[in-house]
Each structure stands twice: as structure tokens, then as C-alpha cells.
Design a protein around this motif. Sequence first.
Motif, PDB file in Angstrom:
ATOM      1  N   ARG A  61       0.818  -1.218   0.000  1.00  0.00           N
ATOM      2  CA  ARG A  61       0.000   0.000   0.000  1.00  0.00           C
ATOM      3  C   ARG A  61       0.849   1.264   0.000  1.00  0.00           C
ATOM      4  O   ARG A  61       0.365   2.345  -0.363  1.00  0.00           O
ATOM      5  N   ARG A  62       2.130   1.158   0.394  1.00  0.00           N
ATOM      6  CA  ARG A  62       3.035   2.304   0.354  1.00  0.00           C
ATOM      7  C   ARG A  62       3.768   2.438  -0.972  1.00  0.00           C
ATOM      8  O   ARG A  62       4.567   3.354  -1.154  1.00  0.00           O
ATOM      9  N   GLY A  63       3.528   1.512  -1.874  1.00  0.00           N
ATOM     10  CA  GLY A  63       4.187   1.555  -3.169  1.00  0.00           C
ATOM     11  C   GLY A  63       5.500   0.810  -3.237  1.00  0.00           C
ATOM     12  O   GLY A  63       6.171   0.829  -4.280  1.00  0.00           O
ATOM     13  N   ASN A  64       5.904   0.145  -2.140  1.00  0.00           N
ATOM     14  CA  ASN A  64       7.112  -0.676  -2.191  1.00  0.00           C
ATOM     15  C   ASN A  64       6.898  -1.856  -3.130  1.00  0.00           C
ATOM     16  O   ASN A  64       5.791  -2.403  -3.214  1.00  0.00           O
ATOM     17  N   VAL A  65       7.949  -2.240  -3.807  1.00  0.00           N
ATOM     18  CA  VAL A  65       7.878  -3.273  -4.834  1.00  0.00           C
ATOM     19  C   VAL A  65       8.572  -4.534  -4.337  1.00  0.00           C
ATOM     20  O   VAL A  65       9.712  -4.483  -3.867  1.00  0.00           O
ATOM     21  N   TYR A  66       7.892  -5.659  -4.436  1.00  0.00           N
ATOM     22  CA  TYR A  66       8.452  -6.965  -4.077  1.00  0.00           C
ATOM     23  C   TYR A  66       8.621  -7.773  -5.361  1.00  0.00           C
ATOM     24  O   TYR A  66       7.710  -7.825  -6.194  1.00  0.00           O
ATOM     25  N   VAL A  67       9.770  -8.408  -5.504  1.00  0.00           N
ATOM     26  CA  VAL A  67      10.076  -9.184  -6.700  1.00  0.00           C
ATOM     27  C   VAL A  67      10.642 -10.528  -6.276  1.00  0.00           C
ATOM     28  O   VAL A  67      11.500 -10.603  -5.392  1.00  0.00           O
ATOM     29  N   PRO A  80       9.659   2.585  -3.708  1.00  0.00           N
ATOM     30  CA  PRO A  80       9.037   2.993  -4.973  1.00  0.00           C
ATOM     31  C   PRO A  80      10.023   3.564  -5.986  1.00  0.00           C
ATOM     32  O   PRO A  80       9.736   3.569  -7.195  1.00  0.00           O
ATOM     33  N   THR A  81      11.181   4.024  -5.525  1.00  0.00           N
ATOM     34  CA  THR A  81      12.196   4.558  -6.445  1.00  0.00           C
ATOM     35  C   THR A  81      13.299   3.561  -6.752  1.00  0.00           C
ATOM     36  O   THR A  81      14.281   3.897  -7.403  1.00  0.00           O
ATOM     37  N   GLY A  82      13.155   2.328  -6.271  1.00  0.00           N
ATOM     38  CA  GLY A  82      14.118   1.287  -6.606  1.00  0.00           C
ATOM     39  C   GLY A  82      15.241   1.098  -5.612  1.00  0.00           C
ATOM     40  O   GLY A  82      16.169   0.323  -5.876  1.00  0.00           O
ATOM     41  N   ILE A 286       6.811 -12.593 -18.686  1.00  0.00           N
ATOM     42  CA  ILE A 286       6.598 -11.196 -18.313  1.00  0.00           C
ATOM     43  C   ILE A 286       5.437 -11.166 -17.318  1.00  0.00           C
ATOM     44  O   ILE A 286       4.328 -11.617 -17.641  1.00  0.00           O
ATOM     45  N   PHE A 287       5.702 -10.664 -16.110  1.00  0.00           N
ATOM     46  CA  PHE A 287       4.657 -10.478 -15.114  1.00  0.00           C
ATOM     47  C   PHE A 287       4.509  -8.986 -14.813  1.00  0.00           C
ATOM     48  O   PHE A 287       5.464  -8.216 -14.974  1.00  0.00           O
ATOM     49  N   VAL A 288       3.324  -8.579 -14.355  1.00  0.00           N
ATOM     50  CA  VAL A 288       3.027  -7.164 -14.166  1.00  0.00           C
ATOM     51  C   VAL A 288       2.330  -6.934 -12.828  1.00  0.00           C
ATOM     52  O   VAL A 288       1.686  -7.824 -12.275  1.00  0.00           O
ATOM     53  N   ALA A 289       2.481  -5.699 -12.317  1.00  0.00           N
ATOM     54  CA  ALA A 289       1.778  -5.249 -11.119  1.00  0.00           C
ATOM     55  C   ALA A 289       1.523  -3.754 -11.274  1.00  0.00           C
ATOM     56  O   ALA A 289       2.170  -3.074 -12.081  1.00  0.00           O
ATOM     57  N   ILE A 290       0.587  -3.221 -10.467  1.00  0.00           N
ATOM     58  CA  ILE A 290       0.183  -1.813 -10.554  1.00  0.00           C
ATOM     59  C   ILE A 290       0.548  -1.106  -9.261  1.00  0.00           C
ATOM     60  O   ILE A 290       0.234  -1.582  -8.167  1.00  0.00           O
ATOM     61  N   THR A 291       1.193   0.057  -9.363  1.00  0.00           N
ATOM     62  CA  THR A 291       1.528   0.853  -8.187  1.00  0.00           C
ATOM     63  C   THR A 291       0.320   1.675  -7.741  1.00  0.00           C
ATOM     64  O   THR A 291      -0.651   1.829  -8.478  1.00  0.00           O
ATOM     65  N   PRO A 292       0.353   2.237  -6.522  1.00  0.00           N
ATOM     66  CA  PRO A 292      -0.752   3.098  -6.093  1.00  0.00           C
ATOM     67  C   PRO A 292      -0.971   4.299  -7.004  1.00  0.00           C
ATOM     68  O   PRO A 292      -2.076   4.848  -7.066  1.00  0.00           O
ATOM     69  N   GLN A 293       0.069   4.730  -7.718  1.00  0.00           N
ATOM     70  CA  GLN A 293      -0.063   5.851  -8.660  1.00  0.00           C
ATOM     71  C   GLN A 293      -0.572   5.408 -10.028  1.00  0.00           C
ATOM     72  O   GLN A 293      -0.777   6.236 -10.913  1.00  0.00           O
ATOM     73  N   GLY A 294      -0.759   4.105 -10.210  1.00  0.00           N
ATOM     74  CA  GLY A 294      -1.275   3.598 -11.471  1.00  0.00           C
ATOM     75  C   GLY A 294      -0.212   3.237 -12.487  1.00  0.00           C
ATOM     76  O   GLY A 294      -0.543   2.878 -13.624  1.00  0.00           O
ATOM     77  N   ASN A 295       1.070   3.309 -12.101  1.00  0.00           N
ATOM     78  CA  ASN A 295       2.131   2.900 -13.013  1.00  0.00           C
ATOM     79  C   ASN A 295       2.257   1.378 -13.031  1.00  0.00           C
ATOM     80  O   ASN A 295       1.815   0.691 -12.117  1.00  0.00           O
ATOM     81  N   ILE A 296       2.886   0.869 -14.080  1.00  0.00           N
ATOM     82  CA  ILE A 296       3.003  -0.573 -14.278  1.00  0.00           C
ATOM     83  C   ILE A 296       4.426  -1.004 -13.995  1.00  0.00           C
ATOM     84  O   ILE A 296       5.374  -0.430 -14.534  1.00  0.00           O
TER      85      ILE A 296
END
Length: 320
Positions: A61-67, A80-82, A286-296
Motif C-alpha cells: 500500500r506504500r508503493g514498495n515493490v516486491y520481486v 518505490p524509487t528502486g 513477463i509479469f506485471v503489477a500496478i503501483t498506487p499511482q497507477g504505473n506498471i
Amino acid sequence: MKTYRAIMYALGTIGLLSGTLLSGLAPASGAVAHVARLPQQFARAQVRLGFADPDFPAIDRRGNVYVMDRGNLRLVKLSPTGQLLARWGGFMGQPGTDNEPTGIAVDAQGHVYASDKGGRRIIEFSSIGQRLALWRLDFAPVGLALDAHAHLYVTDFDNNRVIKLSATTGKRLAAWGAYGTGPGQFDGASGIAVSTAGNVYVVDHRNGRIETFAPRGRFLAQYGSVGSDLGQFTEPHGVAVDAHGDIYVGDSSNARIQELSPRGEAMRQWGTQGAAPGQFDGNWAIFVAITPQGNIVATDAGNNRVETFTPQGKLLTVWQ
């Protein structure tokens, strides 16, 4: 599923990044320090992280990305900025087991659910990698998705079905699907997502389509067919649904991402085969996810990187 590289990792260790690496983190070569200058079309910096076959991104919910860094048998958490926040293993199990970490889902409390296809289990972690629970399964789980009511949806790729579990107890609540080409059937159930309305979107990998279901498995609709035209798919893997109901699909063997309307109408596509920024290696998933800002956020496993895009397909970042 595409074959992946296996590289051993020091299991169960957790590393945090706060200016320097703390003890317990076994970094990959070049994992932390490098920030490169990017061409002007990039909005953000490129970061070197040492991925090997990254797949199954998930966003909290904070925009952190898990891979899922599958080739390194570990899970990676990015800001969110990598920026590297944490990474941990714990997917090996007993000696001689054929472990294969796959899907990720993150709940509202920041708990991370990870599926281990080879180990036939789902592991629940805290947001920094502390193991909280482990559920043994009688099937090999692949994709994971959570709804707003603590239900965990799991794709059983090998048996062509979806399993619905309680995310608090692991109890099986429902199951649906069978082998075939008809409505509600699958030839390899792969990626999975849940919309804000609670409907379930499943990638039917070899049938080249997306199928949608009500929360208990009632078939609703299907979109796509096998092919390379707009609105068609060849061996798709990932699916994500944004807050407006638009559907994004990792159309793997066509080396592109496609966007569909909530009614399944093809809207746009981007990506081509290659290794340049914004391209994909179509020989890998190729897998995808959506950030809280709507980016892919899209994993490009063949090129060992994660790329982020605007909803219109403009490349923002490359992390690898």
C-alpha cells in the motif's frame, strides 16, 4: 513455465540497506552501489541490483515493490524509487527438494505471502522477511492474489485450476477449473489478480486468454485468443487490474504488454523483442503489477531486470 537459472543463496538471512549493508546480507555482485546516468527519456535513475530471472512483482500500500528473484532463490523488497530495502531467502526446504519460488502477494498489514511451486507450500513473512507461517499444500502453487477480505487466490498451473484459501488459516474455501478450452477451463493457469470489485482475473497460458470469475468461481467473461494481433496473446503469464478496471497483461512470447478496457477491448500495447530499455525478452515470462499511482511494474526475466512504465507505456525506470 519458462526454465529458470538456479543460483544458491545463503538461506534465511535478511539484509537491510541503510546507506551501508548490514551483517547477514549476502549481496550479489554490484547489487547496491551503482546509479547510472540515464538517457533523457527516463524520468528516474537506473539501479544495479543483480537480479537473476526476476518474476511475479507485487506492490504494497506504500508503493514498495516486491520481486521474486527466482534465479537467486530469494525475495527482494524495493522502495518505490528502486532503493534496496530488504531481501531474504528461505525457499530451500529439505536437501534434495526441487524448490521453485514463484508468486507473491502482500496484504494491508505488509505481510508477504510467497508460493514455492517445487516445495508445494506457501510461506508468510513479515515485511522484513521474518517467517510467520508455512502452509503445506497438496498441489504446486504458482500465482498469488489477495482480496480485501483476507482471501488468498492461488493458481495451480499443473492441474489447471484456482484454489481459494483463507489468508489467516490457510483453510481451503473453494476451487474451480479443469483442463480444456471452454469457459472456466484452463491449459495452464498462470498469473492471477483481483480487482477492487473482488472479481478474479486468471491468465489461461496456453489458450492465450484472460478469464474472469466471481469470488467463488462463477465464470464471468473471457478476453483474447492465441495470436499476435492487438487483443491476442501468445503464452501470456502476468495480469494486473488497476483502480479503473483496466487490465494489463504480460504477453510474454509476443514480448509486449497489452492494456485492455474493463470490458476486454484492446486499448494499447508496448514493447518489442530485445534487450534495449523498454524491450522484453519474449523467450521468458513477463509479469506485471500496478503501483498506487497507477504505473506498471513489469519483470523482464530474460534480461534480468524490472522495468516501470506509465499507463500509456512510457518507460520510467530500469532496475537490474
